[in-house]
Design an enzyme around this catalytic site. Sequence first.
Site, PDB file in Angstrom:
ATOM      1  N   TYR A 130       7.635   6.495  -2.348  1.00  0.00           N
ATOM      2  CA  TYR A 130       8.217   5.988  -1.091  1.00  0.00           C
ATOM      3  C   TYR A 130       9.713   5.706  -1.240  1.00  0.00           C
ATOM      4  O   TYR A 130      10.394   5.425  -0.259  1.00  0.00           O
ATOM      5  CB  TYR A 130       7.508   4.704  -0.619  1.00  0.00           C
ATOM      6  CG  TYR A 130       6.014   4.819  -0.417  1.00  0.00           C
ATOM      7  CD1 TYR A 130       5.378   6.054  -0.388  1.00  0.00           C
ATOM      8  CD2 TYR A 130       5.233   3.671  -0.234  1.00  0.00           C
ATOM      9  CE1 TYR A 130       4.012   6.146  -0.211  1.00  0.00           C
ATOM     10  CE2 TYR A 130       3.855   3.763  -0.048  1.00  0.00           C
ATOM     11  CZ  TYR A 130       3.250   4.998  -0.043  1.00  0.00           C
ATOM     12  OH  TYR A 130       1.893   5.082   0.131  1.00  0.00           O
ATOM     13  N   HIS A 152      -1.651   7.868  -7.561  1.00  0.00           N
ATOM     14  CA  HIS A 152      -1.476   8.127  -6.126  1.00  0.00           C
ATOM     15  C   HIS A 152      -2.520   9.100  -5.577  1.00  0.00           C
ATOM     16  O   HIS A 152      -2.943   8.980  -4.427  1.00  0.00           O
ATOM     17  CB  HIS A 152      -0.050   8.644  -5.859  1.00  0.00           C
ATOM     18  CG  HIS A 152       0.464   8.294  -4.504  1.00  0.00           C
ATOM     19  ND1 HIS A 152       1.749   7.894  -4.260  1.00  0.00           N
ATOM     20  CD2 HIS A 152      -0.129   8.276  -3.295  1.00  0.00           C
ATOM     21  CE1 HIS A 152       1.909   7.640  -2.972  1.00  0.00           C
ATOM     22  NE2 HIS A 152       0.785   7.875  -2.368  1.00  0.00           N
ATOM     23  N   ASP A 188       2.330  -3.132  -0.475  1.00  0.00           N
ATOM     24  CA  ASP A 188       1.880  -1.864  -1.051  1.00  0.00           C
ATOM     25  C   ASP A 188       2.999  -0.833  -0.958  1.00  0.00           C
ATOM     26  O   ASP A 188       3.351  -0.381   0.129  1.00  0.00           O
ATOM     27  CB  ASP A 188       0.643  -1.344  -0.307  1.00  0.00           C
ATOM     28  CG  ASP A 188       0.138  -0.029  -0.896  1.00  0.00           C
ATOM     29  OD1 ASP A 188      -0.614  -0.085  -1.887  1.00  0.00           O
ATOM     30  OD2 ASP A 188       0.515   1.049  -0.384  1.00  0.00           O
ATOM     31  N   LYS A 243       2.514   2.883  -7.157  1.00  0.00           N
ATOM     32  CA  LYS A 243       1.689   4.038  -7.528  1.00  0.00           C
ATOM     33  C   LYS A 243       2.458   5.037  -8.391  1.00  0.00           C
ATOM     34  O   LYS A 243       3.665   5.203  -8.217  1.00  0.00           O
ATOM     35  CB  LYS A 243       1.203   4.771  -6.260  1.00  0.00           C
ATOM     36  CG  LYS A 243       0.613   3.841  -5.201  1.00  0.00           C
ATOM     37  CD  LYS A 243       0.102   4.579  -3.979  1.00  0.00           C
ATOM     38  CE  LYS A 243      -0.281   3.620  -2.868  1.00  0.00           C
ATOM     39  NZ  LYS A 243       0.854   3.196  -2.022  1.00  0.00           N
TER      40      LYS A 243
HETATM   41  N1  LIG Z   1      -2.259   6.297  -0.899  1.00  0.00           N
HETATM   42  C1  LIG Z   1      -1.862   7.118   0.060  1.00  0.00           C
HETATM   43  O1  LIG Z   1      -1.929   8.328  -0.056  1.00  0.00           O
HETATM   44  C2  LIG Z   1      -1.345   6.525   1.344  1.00  0.00           C
HETATM   45  C3  LIG Z   1      -1.117   7.352   2.453  1.00  0.00           C
HETATM   46  C4  LIG Z   1      -0.659   6.771   3.649  1.00  0.00           C
HETATM   47  C5  LIG Z   1      -0.467   5.402   3.698  1.00  0.00           C
HETATM   48  N2  LIG Z   1      -0.667   4.611   2.604  1.00  0.00           N
HETATM   49  C6  LIG Z   1      -0.402   3.154   2.623  1.00  0.00           C
HETATM   50  O2  LIG Z   1      -0.950   2.572   3.808  1.00  0.00           O
HETATM   51  C7  LIG Z   1       0.106   1.958   4.559  1.00  0.00           C
HETATM   52  C8  LIG Z   1      -0.178   2.024   6.044  1.00  0.00           C
HETATM   53  O3  LIG Z   1      -0.418   3.343   6.458  1.00  0.00           O
HETATM   54  P1  LIG Z   1       0.643   4.232   7.278  1.00  0.00           P
HETATM   55  O4  LIG Z   1       2.002   3.740   7.029  1.00  0.00           O
HETATM   56  O5  LIG Z   1       0.346   5.647   6.955  1.00  0.00           O
HETATM   57  O6  LIG Z   1       0.235   4.058   8.786  1.00  0.00           O
HETATM   58  P2  LIG Z   1      -0.284   2.857   9.743  1.00  0.00           P
HETATM   59  O7  LIG Z   1      -0.065   1.547   9.116  1.00  0.00           O
HETATM   60  O8  LIG Z   1      -1.647   3.254  10.164  1.00  0.00           O
HETATM   61  O9  LIG Z   1       0.677   3.055  11.011  1.00  0.00           O
HETATM   62  C9  LIG Z   1       2.060   2.916  10.905  1.00  0.00           C
HETATM   63  C10 LIG Z   1       2.689   3.457  12.197  1.00  0.00           C
HETATM   64  O10 LIG Z   1       2.253   2.666  13.301  1.00  0.00           O
HETATM   65  C11 LIG Z   1       3.395   2.024  13.912  1.00  0.00           C
HETATM   66  N3  LIG Z   1       2.981   0.643  14.228  1.00  0.00           N
HETATM   67  C12 LIG Z   1       2.916  -0.412  13.386  1.00  0.00           C
HETATM   68  N4  LIG Z   1       2.489  -1.513  14.004  1.00  0.00           N
HETATM   69  C13 LIG Z   1       2.269  -1.173  15.296  1.00  0.00           C
HETATM   70  C14 LIG Z   1       1.832  -1.888  16.429  1.00  0.00           C
HETATM   71  N5  LIG Z   1       1.545  -3.191  16.360  1.00  0.00           N
HETATM   72  N6  LIG Z   1       1.723  -1.215  17.605  1.00  0.00           N
HETATM   73  C15 LIG Z   1       2.026   0.097  17.676  1.00  0.00           C
HETATM   74  N7  LIG Z   1       2.442   0.823  16.640  1.00  0.00           N
HETATM   75  C16 LIG Z   1       2.565   0.199  15.430  1.00  0.00           C
HETATM   76  C17 LIG Z   1       4.512   2.111  12.909  1.00  0.00           C
HETATM   77  O11 LIG Z   1       5.773   2.239  13.537  1.00  0.00           O
HETATM   78  P3  LIG Z   1       6.989   1.179  13.289  1.00  0.00           P
HETATM   79  O12 LIG Z   1       7.244   1.084  11.815  1.00  0.00           O
HETATM   80  O13 LIG Z   1       8.110   1.790  14.051  1.00  0.00           O
HETATM   81  O14 LIG Z   1       6.539  -0.125  13.884  1.00  0.00           O
HETATM   82  C18 LIG Z   1       4.181   3.419  12.175  1.00  0.00           C
HETATM   83  O15 LIG Z   1       4.652   4.518  12.893  1.00  0.00           O
HETATM   84  C19 LIG Z   1       1.342   2.754   4.119  1.00  0.00           C
HETATM   85  O16 LIG Z   1       2.552   2.112   4.478  1.00  0.00           O
HETATM   86  C20 LIG Z   1       1.089   2.854   2.647  1.00  0.00           C
HETATM   87  O17 LIG Z   1       1.363   1.614   2.019  1.00  0.00           O
HETATM   88  C21 LIG Z   1      -1.117   5.158   1.438  1.00  0.00           C
END
Ligand SMILES: NC(=O)c1ccc[n+]([C@@H]2O[C@H](COP(=O)([O-])OP(=O)(O)OC[C@H]3O[C@@H](n4cnc5c(N)ncnc54)[C@H](OP(=O)(O)O)[C@@H]3O)[C@@H](O)[C@H]2O)c1
Length: 302
Positions: free
Chosen positions: A79, A137, A74, A104
């Site tokens: 990004y 988005h 995704d 997106k």
């Molecule tokens: N449509 C939208 O508006 C929107 C908004 C936000 C997100 N998204 C999508 O959803 C995806 C995931 O959400 P997100 O990136 O916001 O946050 P997330 O997946 O909830 O969390 C990512 C964070 O957690 C850390 N992390 C990952 N695995 C871990 C583990 N096993 N233990 C501890 N910490 C861990 C990562 O750090 P490290 O990388 O340093 O491991 C990063 O800081 C995004 O990448 C994106 O594709 C979409």
Amino acid sequence: MSGQLGAVLALTLAILTYYYCQHESNMLSITSKVKLNNGNTIPQFGLGVYQAKPGEVAENAVLIALKTGYRFIDTAAGYRNEKDVGEALKKSGIPREEVFISTKVNNCDQGYKKTLAAFNNSMEQLGLDYLDLYLLHSPNPGPRKRKESWLALEELVKKGLIRNIGVSNYGKHHLDELLEYCTIKPVVNQIEIHPWLTRVELVEYCRKLNIAVEAYSPLAKGKKLDDERLLNLARKYSKEPAQILLRWSLQHGYIVFPKSDREERIKTNADIFNFELDNDDMKVLDDCDEYFTTGWDPTKNP
Ligand SMILES: NC(=O)c1ccc[n+]([C@@H]2O[C@H](COP(=O)([O-])OP(=O)(O)OC[C@H]3O[C@@H](n4cnc5c(N)ncnc54)[C@H](OP(=O)(O)O)[C@@H]3O)[C@@H](O)[C@H]2O)c1
Ligand SMILES: *[C@@H]1O[C@H](CO)[C@@H](O)[C@H](O)[C@H]1NC(C)=O
């Protein structure tokens, strides 16, 4: 006598096979798929690359994920790492049709012509000739622009350039508005969901409309990993807090794509198909809800 024994053994084997298959069909794996309202499927698990630094970092994360068995990425124009996703896909050597790529339309690119141009640009960045899923988005650019963008997406589907189209950060009122004019229904709504933001009503509404729910920021961006209720469950199941959270999302039936750019975490985040949270423990996490958003929340916007 030996004939009877053979018959008993054959029967036993048949019964065991039957139960094994029944069980197996209920079991999730890294390649499990969710059926969409247009008959297509999407992997239930993948990698998110928001804030994966453009260049080597993002490319490596995607390559490691693909090697680990992830088959869904995704990304988003916003990004700035679509190019790295495309590069990693090529380097992985995995056939194109085995990987599900989602990107997106940036808010600033909404509008009919701008969306068509943005699509061209994303496809060039990704190095693809068809896209698996294209999302708006957010609804933020307002009613006129999001309608024009949706009509552009429908046109790209009709031209065979996109397999599935959907929305992100849409609230109930945005979905109602879209359903008044769309001729192709969105297959998904990608919204922030985790135990501290369960969005029960919006999820129920999406399901009533047969729109699949993608739960973004499933780890609450790491901001709640020290919650005592979560730590208790991590101890109980001998799993990491992040693994418990991902399991919670999967067991609710959500499509989920945690972000990490560290090899170790990309691997452990996918090591969640060998345990199951029981109903009481799912409830413990459901009860953490406190409408905690980790970023923006366009679902409430006009
Ligand atoms: N449509 C939208 O508006 C929107 C908004 C936000 C997100 N998204 C999508 O959803 C995806 C995931 O959400 P997100 O990136 O916001 O946050 P997330 O997946 O909830 O969390 C990512 C964070 O957690 C850390 N992390 C990952 N695995 C871990 C583990 N096993 N233990 C501890 N910490 C861990 C990562 O750090 P490290 O990388 O340093 O491991 C990063 O800081 C995004 O990448 C994106 O594709 C979409
Ligand atoms: C997008 O690319 C297609 C095919 O290359 C081209 O026909 C079309 O004019 C382009 N559209 C825009 C808005 O750039």
